[in-house]
Scaffold this active site. Structure first.
Site, PDB file in Angstrom:
ATOM      1  N   GLU A 173      66.212  29.735  13.900  1.00 14.01           N
ATOM      2  CA  GLU A 173      66.118  28.299  14.181  1.00 14.01           C
ATOM      3  C   GLU A 173      67.471  27.776  14.611  1.00 14.01           C
ATOM      4  O   GLU A 173      68.494  28.134  14.022  1.00 14.01           O
ATOM      5  CB  GLU A 173      65.743  27.470  12.923  1.00 14.01           C
ATOM      6  CG  GLU A 173      64.362  27.657  12.426  1.00 14.01           C
ATOM      7  CD  GLU A 173      64.109  26.872  11.121  1.00 14.01           C
ATOM      8  OE1 GLU A 173      64.679  25.765  10.959  1.00 14.01           O
ATOM      9  OE2 GLU A 173      63.365  27.383  10.288  1.00 14.01           O
TER      10      GLU A 173
ATOM     11  N   GLU B 104      57.066  16.499  14.251  1.00 16.11           N
ATOM     12  CA  GLU B 104      56.018  16.734  13.246  1.00 16.11           C
ATOM     13  C   GLU B 104      56.013  15.608  12.224  1.00 16.11           C
ATOM     14  O   GLU B 104      56.959  15.458  11.456  1.00 16.11           O
ATOM     15  CB  GLU B 104      56.260  18.090  12.566  1.00 16.11           C
ATOM     16  CG  GLU B 104      56.141  19.265  13.534  1.00 16.11           C
ATOM     17  CD  GLU B 104      56.680  20.563  12.931  1.00 16.11           C
ATOM     18  OE1 GLU B 104      56.079  21.053  11.969  1.00 16.11           O
ATOM     19  OE2 GLU B 104      57.693  21.078  13.434  1.00 16.11           O
TER      20      GLU B 104
ATOM     21  N   LYS C 139      56.499  15.933   8.170  1.00 19.95           N
ATOM     22  CA  LYS C 139      57.768  16.332   7.569  1.00 19.95           C
ATOM     23  C   LYS C 139      58.416  15.078   6.964  1.00 19.95           C
ATOM     24  O   LYS C 139      57.972  13.957   7.217  1.00 19.95           O
ATOM     25  CB  LYS C 139      58.686  16.949   8.638  1.00 19.95           C
ATOM     26  CG  LYS C 139      58.102  18.237   9.235  1.00 19.95           C
ATOM     27  CD  LYS C 139      59.146  19.085   9.904  1.00 19.95           C
ATOM     28  CE  LYS C 139      59.995  19.793   8.874  1.00 19.95           C
ATOM     29  NZ  LYS C 139      61.040  20.639   9.479  1.00 19.95           N
TER      30      LYS C 139
ATOM     31  N   GLU D 177      64.209  14.778  10.271  1.00 22.27           N
ATOM     32  CA  GLU D 177      63.314  15.941  10.123  1.00 22.27           C
ATOM     33  C   GLU D 177      62.069  15.847  11.018  1.00 22.27           C
ATOM     34  O   GLU D 177      61.535  16.861  11.446  1.00 22.27           O
ATOM     35  CB  GLU D 177      62.880  16.093   8.660  1.00 22.27           C
ATOM     36  CG  GLU D 177      63.950  16.671   7.759  1.00 22.27           C
ATOM     37  CD  GLU D 177      64.253  18.138   8.052  1.00 22.27           C
ATOM     38  OE1 GLU D 177      63.315  18.883   8.369  1.00 22.27           O
ATOM     39  OE2 GLU D 177      65.432  18.524   7.987  1.00 22.27           O
TER      40      GLU D 177
END
Ligand code: NAG
Ligand code: NAG
Ligand code: NAG
Ligand code: NAG
Ligand code: NAG
Length: 340
Positions: A260, A312, A315, A320
């Site tokens: 990542e 997303e 999250k 985030e």
């Protein structure tokens, strides 16, 4: 004689072509699924193919996603859920059933780059389960005639106790024994270690000492001199600190995969902005795609997975939720150029 020669030439041409194919695209994307508004996997796979993305990482098996990936030519790093590590580590039949249900059915139609025993488990309460889980997954893959699929685990850079300067990089005392054992396992199997490398988090934890342009790959000058090695960006400095730690743990031969890296486009004032995220990720892709390597490993390209395809919404709120290259409606947050 001529016929044999021809076969040999064709063989080498195929090998060459295969190498070009596998080495051409080093950069993949993390396919996170923590959103309640994400498009169906079939549409996501079509999007990836339209962008020539040939690698993804999944945090956990999901049969809808795996079915959509069948025959796509997209290579997959497949993770286990962290909460499954305890059972996988304590019971080889559990590991076998995990492989039998999540990997084996797809092994003819999906190329699995590796299986990752959990994500960012070390340091933490489950850390002791990681190596036994890796061993059981390896045994289970062997029993399923899938021994060529490597087993690894994905670690955060908080496994480092010292990361500055890069040559002083070493594992933290509380994880040193675990990381040394994992390093030995990976070295014996010639498998890579997966590392999540985020200059963003390093920068926000120490903005007074770290120049933002250094974190964003936006310097043409050396910012950190470490002995003979000069660092123009924080990504290389962190990555080389990991190499230093591996060397001290007996893993000088290990390859790492950046499982990542990324930069959020919203949720933290003037730092997490679309221009900064665009600059970081485009520079990252350009940097790792070339054969530059890092100062410690010059000429060594690094397979890297950008986090993430989508913003997303399940999250934690803030940055985030804003690491995506795409909104859930599949519009780009900003353009990332993969064809460097
Ligand atoms: C994808 O690859 C094909 C074949 O190499 C090329 O023609 C096409 O332009 C590429 N598309 C993108 C979006 O990079
Ligand atoms: C798998 O992914 C699909 C598509 O995002 C989602 O709808 C589904 O809930 C997921 N299944 C599991 C078991 O997480
Ligand atoms: C793990 O194993 C225990 C004991 O066999 C079982 O009760 C539990 O349901 C298992 N957990 C999972 C996630 O399968
Ligand atoms: C550095 O930042 C400047 C100003 O935003 C930009 O014009 C330039 O393209 C950036 N260079 C790199 C290598 O990111
Ligand atoms: C997609 O979503 C983004 C963010 O919510 C929004 O700004 C944009 O207008 C949407 N695009 C389309 C085509 O709906």
């Amino acid at each position: 004689m001529g016929w044999l020669f021809c076969r040999i030439v064709v063989f080498f041409l195929l090998v060459l072509q295969f190498n070009i194919f596998t080495e051409a695209r080093l950069v993949g994307l993390n396919y996170g699924l923590l959103g309640n508004n994400l498009p169906p996997p079939s549409k996501v796979v079509a999007l990836l193919k339209s962008r020539n993305i040939t690698r993804i990482r999944l945090f956990a098996p999901n049969h809808t996603v795996l079915r959509a990936l069948e025959g796509s030519g997209i290579e997959v790093i497949l993770g286990t859920l962290n909460e499954d590590l305890k059972n996988i580590s304590s019971d080889v039949t559990y590991a076998l059933s995990w492989i039998t249900s999540n990997v084996e059915p797809y092994s003819d139609t999906i190329n699995f780059r590796c299986i990752s025993a959990g994500n960012e488990v070390i340091p933490g309460d489950l850390a002791d389960f990681v190596l036994p889980a890796m061993k059981n997954l390896h045994t289970a893959l062997a029993a399923s005639n899938l021994i060529n699929i490597p087993v690894s685990t994905s670690v955060p850079t908080s496994v480092l106790g010292t990361s500055y300067p890069p040559s002083k990089g070493e594992f933290a005392e509380n994880v040193n024994s675990i990381m040394t054992s994992i390093t030995a396992f990976l070295a014996a199997k010639k498998s890579p270690l997966l590392v999540n490398v985020y200059p963003y988090f390093a920068y926000i934890s120490n903005p007074n000492d770290i120049p933002l342009f250094y974190a964003l790959f936006n310097s043409t000058e050396v910012v950190v001199q470490d002995g003979k090695l000069g660092y123009k960006n924080l990504f290389d400095a962190i990555t080389d600190a990991v190499y230093s730690a591996l060397e001290k743990a007996g893993g000088e031969s290990l390859d790492i995969i950046i499982s990542e890296s990324g930069w959020p486009s919203d949720g933290n004032g003037g730092i997490a902005t679309i221009p900064n995220a665009k600059m970081y990720n485009n520079n990252l892709v350009e940097h790792v795609s070339g054969s530059l390597g890092t100062p410690k490993r010059p000429g060594k390209s690094i397979e890297t997975y950008v986090f993430a395809i989508f913003n997303e919404n399940l999250k934690p709120p803030g940055t985030e939720q804003n690491f995506g290259l795409y909104y859930p409606n599949m519009t780009q947050v900003y353009h990332l150029n993969f064809s460097q």
